[in-house]
Design a protein around this motif. Structure first.
Motif, PDB file in Angstrom:
ATOM      1  N   LYS A  54       0.842  -1.200   0.000  1.00  0.00           N
ATOM      2  CA  LYS A  54       0.000   0.000   0.000  1.00  0.00           C
ATOM      3  C   LYS A  54       0.877   1.251   0.000  1.00  0.00           C
ATOM      4  CE  LYS A  54      -3.755  -2.150   2.494  1.00  0.00           C
ATOM      5  NZ  LYS A  54      -4.035  -2.591   3.838  1.00  0.00           N
ATOM      6  N   ASN A 114       6.021   5.800   8.949  1.00  0.00           N
ATOM      7  CA  ASN A 114       4.868   5.966   9.831  1.00  0.00           C
ATOM      8  C   ASN A 114       5.185   5.762  11.310  1.00  0.00           C
ATOM      9  OD1 ASN A 114       2.162   6.652   9.980  1.00  0.00           O
ATOM     10  ND2 ASN A 114       1.445   4.519   9.937  1.00  0.00           N
ATOM     11  N   SER A 143      18.483   8.029   6.352  1.00  0.00           N
ATOM     12  CA  SER A 143      18.045   9.009   5.344  1.00  0.00           C
ATOM     13  C   SER A 143      18.209  10.432   5.876  1.00  0.00           C
ATOM     14  CB  SER A 143      16.564   8.799   5.007  1.00  0.00           C
ATOM     15  OG  SER A 143      16.397   7.641   4.238  1.00  0.00           O
ATOM     16  N   THR A 179      19.124  12.032   0.881  1.00  0.00           N
ATOM     17  CA  THR A 179      17.864  11.658   0.244  1.00  0.00           C
ATOM     18  C   THR A 179      17.375  12.694  -0.766  1.00  0.00           C
ATOM     19  OG1 THR A 179      17.374  10.676   2.381  1.00  0.00           O
ATOM     20  CG2 THR A 179      15.534  10.838   0.829  1.00  0.00           C
TER      21      THR A 179
HETATM   22  C1  HMG Z   1       6.892   0.336   7.592  1.00  0.00           C
HETATM   23  C2  HMG Z   1       5.436   0.246   7.158  1.00  0.00           C
HETATM   24  C3  HMG Z   1       5.068  -1.186   6.847  1.00  0.00           C
HETATM   25  C4  HMG Z   1       4.584   0.752   8.309  1.00  0.00           C
HETATM   26  O1  HMG Z   1       3.261   0.951   7.858  1.00  0.00           O
HETATM   27  P1  HMG Z   1       2.036   0.961   8.870  1.00  0.00           P
HETATM   28  O2  HMG Z   1       0.803   1.231   8.061  1.00  0.00           O
HETATM   29  O3  HMG Z   1       2.356   1.897   9.988  1.00  0.00           O
HETATM   30  O4  HMG Z   1       2.171  -0.541   9.407  1.00  0.00           O
HETATM   31  P2  HMG Z   1       1.265  -1.556  10.098  1.00  0.00           P
HETATM   32  O5  HMG Z   1       2.157  -2.447  10.871  1.00  0.00           O
HETATM   33  O6  HMG Z   1       0.127  -0.856  10.816  1.00  0.00           O
HETATM   34  O7  HMG Z   1       0.655  -2.386   8.868  1.00  0.00           O
HETATM   35  C5  HMG Z   1      -0.253  -1.835   7.960  1.00  0.00           C
HETATM   36  C6  HMG Z   1      -0.505  -2.835   6.851  1.00  0.00           C
HETATM   37  O8  HMG Z   1       0.727  -3.096   6.140  1.00  0.00           O
HETATM   38  C7  HMG Z   1       1.052  -4.495   6.218  1.00  0.00           C
HETATM   39  N1  HMG Z   1       2.500  -4.608   6.368  1.00  0.00           N
HETATM   40  C8  HMG Z   1       3.267  -4.226   7.399  1.00  0.00           C
HETATM   41  N2  HMG Z   1       4.539  -4.495   7.150  1.00  0.00           N
HETATM   42  C9  HMG Z   1       4.582  -5.089   5.933  1.00  0.00           C
HETATM   43  C10 HMG Z   1       5.637  -5.597   5.142  1.00  0.00           C
HETATM   44  N3  HMG Z   1       6.903  -5.540   5.550  1.00  0.00           N
HETATM   45  N4  HMG Z   1       5.331  -6.144   3.950  1.00  0.00           N
HETATM   46  C11 HMG Z   1       4.058  -6.192   3.514  1.00  0.00           C
HETATM   47  N5  HMG Z   1       3.008  -5.708   4.222  1.00  0.00           N
HETATM   48  C12 HMG Z   1       3.287  -5.165   5.423  1.00  0.00           C
HETATM   49  C13 HMG Z   1       0.309  -4.988   7.442  1.00  0.00           C
HETATM   50  O9  HMG Z   1       0.116  -6.384   7.362  1.00  0.00           O
HETATM   51  C14 HMG Z   1      -0.965  -4.207   7.354  1.00  0.00           C
HETATM   52  O10 HMG Z   1      -1.773  -4.755   6.318  1.00  0.00           O
HETATM   53  P3  HMG Z   1      -3.390  -4.675   6.382  1.00  0.00           P
HETATM   54  O11 HMG Z   1      -3.752  -5.355   7.676  1.00  0.00           O
HETATM   55  O12 HMG Z   1      -3.737  -3.189   6.383  1.00  0.00           O
HETATM   56  O13 HMG Z   1      -3.808  -5.386   5.132  1.00  0.00           O
HETATM   57  C15 HMG Z   1       5.163   1.142   5.926  1.00  0.00           C
HETATM   58  O14 HMG Z   1       5.296   2.488   6.301  1.00  0.00           O
HETATM   59  C16 HMG Z   1       6.077   0.851   4.777  1.00  0.00           C
HETATM   60  O15 HMG Z   1       6.065  -0.227   4.214  1.00  0.00           O
HETATM   61  N6  HMG Z   1       6.898   1.829   4.396  1.00  0.00           N
HETATM   62  C17 HMG Z   1       7.863   1.616   3.332  1.00  0.00           C
HETATM   63  C18 HMG Z   1       8.363   2.901   2.849  1.00  0.00           C
HETATM   64  C19 HMG Z   1       9.399   2.673   1.786  1.00  0.00           C
HETATM   65  O16 HMG Z   1       9.618   1.598   1.278  1.00  0.00           O
HETATM   66  N7  HMG Z   1      10.064   3.796   1.430  1.00  0.00           N
HETATM   67  C20 HMG Z   1      11.075   3.779   0.423  1.00  0.00           C
HETATM   68  C21 HMG Z   1      12.326   3.104   0.876  1.00  0.00           C
HETATM   69  S1  HMG Z   1      13.375   4.103   1.928  1.00  0.00           S
HETATM   70  C22 HMG Z   1      14.311   4.999   0.825  1.00  0.00           C
HETATM   71  O17 HMG Z   1      14.059   4.968  -0.338  1.00  0.00           O
HETATM   72  C23 HMG Z   1      15.489   5.775   1.359  1.00  0.00           C
HETATM   73  C24 HMG Z   1      16.818   5.099   1.083  1.00  0.00           C
HETATM   74  C25 HMG Z   1      16.921   3.777   1.828  1.00  0.00           C
HETATM   75  O18 HMG Z   1      16.958   4.804  -0.295  1.00  0.00           O
HETATM   76  C26 HMG Z   1      17.985   5.990   1.514  1.00  0.00           C
HETATM   77  C27 HMG Z   1      17.824   7.462   1.113  1.00  0.00           C
HETATM   78  O19 HMG Z   1      17.959   7.830  -0.038  1.00  0.00           O
HETATM   79  O20 HMG Z   1      17.503   8.223   2.032  1.00  0.00           O
END
Ligand code: HMG
Length: 299
Positions: A54, A114, A143, A179
């Motif tokens: 999502k 989040n 980041s 970032t």
């Molecule tokens: C961290 C969360 C999951 C918190 O998200 P949330 O909504 O606070 O989490 P939650 O625990 O309440 O879960 C919500 C829903 O997500 C599911 N869920 C929970 N965890 C997972 C998982 N691992 N895989 C799949 N599904 C997952 C969970 O099961 C649930 O599903 P629902 O019951 O609603 O159907 C969310 O905010 C997220 O996935 N964020 C990812 C953001 C992201 O990927 N950003 C880009 C990468 S970082 C970046 O690019 C920077 C970097 C690294 O390159 C360095 C730089 O340049 O700075």
């Protein structure tokens, strides 16, 4: 400080580069990109991420990408995992190395994952335990090390504090991410000087986005500070979903050109790398973001 004689490139194109793409990209195209990159000689590729679909829909097929790639010995195929759930899914997909990601600014942490910085670090504890039990190495990202799109200036001490926590909990390397690509060479050196008080320089990596055209200057500044691992993205693919206006990572081709000019060895074949980048750009219908690739392809 003497400049390093060899550099490890961490190719983040298939993950950081593609995660922000709105158009559908087939699993076959993602697999092809990873295989092209390893065929070009890159020994570390971040293939995808096991995050909430999502939040970042483009990474939803990461398990299929891992199943499709032609894994070669000696190459690290890594993935991003934000929590234990992501780590467990990554393990099922036979991921050999994962990365956790935190931020040096509170607002970015909230927008990206989040939760607060402190909560994110707490979230990593069970993941680190599971990774240790499974014998999986964990890399850490911080980041916004040279500025935040929401909070503005970020103090080097704040970066050092988050990096220190990641290192202390078992991350073997901490990648410092500009970032939004606003950093300058002077700021980079000042930040590294503070972070390196707590973490050995050979355990730090630079991750520069090129929004302001400063990424290569920042990499050179980092080399002078003794840093020898750099993240980059083929063809400069990417942007950040939570950092409006930020461009992609510095292009791998451009970093390679810089390193070749300094006589620093990487083992990467420029011709094959350019071909890999151009292929994915044509598939996406995008201009190639590497200046070196554009120059070579126009000859
Ligand atoms: C961290 C969360 C999951 C918190 O998200 P949330 O909504 O606070 O989490 P939650 O625990 O309440 O879960 C919500 C829903 O997500 C599911 N869920 C929970 N965890 C997972 C998982 N691992 N895989 C799949 N599904 C997952 C969970 O099961 C649930 O599903 P629902 O019951 O609603 O159907 C969310 O905010 C997220 O996935 N964020 C990812 C953001 C992201 O990927 N950003 C880009 C990468 S970082 C970046 O690019 C920077 C970097 C690294 O390159 C360095 C730089 O340049 O700075």
């Amino acid at each position: 400080m003497n400049q390093p004689t060899s550099v490890r490139l961490v190719e983040v194109g298939p993950r950081d580069g593609l995660q922000n793409e709105k158009q559908p990209i087939s699993i076959a195209d993602k697999v092809r990109l990873v295989d092209d990159l390893t065929a070009a000689g890159l020994s570390y590729v971040e293939v995808g991420s096991f995050v909430s679909p999502k939040w970042v829909p483009q990474m939803a097929g990461s398990a299929e990408v891992f199943a499709g790639i032609g894994r070669k010995p000696g190459i690290t195929y890594a993935a991003l995992t934000p929590n234990l759930k992501g780590f467990e899914t990554a393990l099922e997909a036979k991921v050999e190395e994962v990365a956790v990601f935190a931020a040096a600014s509170e607002s970015f942490s909230q927008k990206n994952i989040n939760c607060s910085i402190a909560e994110s670090l707490q979230r990593f504890v069970p993941l680190m335990e599971a990774a240790k039990a499974a014998n999986v190495r964990v890399r850490g990202y911080v980041s916004c090390v040279l500025g935040c799109p929401y909070d503005g200036e970020v103090a080097p001490e704040q970066v050092a504090s988050v990096a220190r926590e990641l290192y202390a909990m078992g991350c073997y390397e901490v990648s410092l991410g500009d970032t939004i690509g606003t950093g300058t060479a002077g700021k980079t050196r000042a930040m590294l000087e503070v972070v390196a008080r707590d973490i050995p320089r050979d355990r730090l990596a630079g991750h520069f986005h090129d929004t302001y055209g400063q990424a290569l200057a920042n990499i050179y500044a980092s080399l002078l500070e003794g840093i020898s691992v750099f993240d980059s993205s083929v063809a400069g693919l990417g942007g950040c979903p939570y950092a409006k206006g930020a461009t992609g990572n510095v292009a791998t081709e451009d970093v390679l050109y810089l390193l070749q000019g300094l006589g620093i060895e990487t083992g990467v074949d420029m011709g094959k790398l350019i071909a890999a980048g151009q292929r994915i750009c044509e598939m996406l219908g995008k201009a190639n973001g590497s200046r070196v690739a554009r120059a070579r392809l126009s000859q």
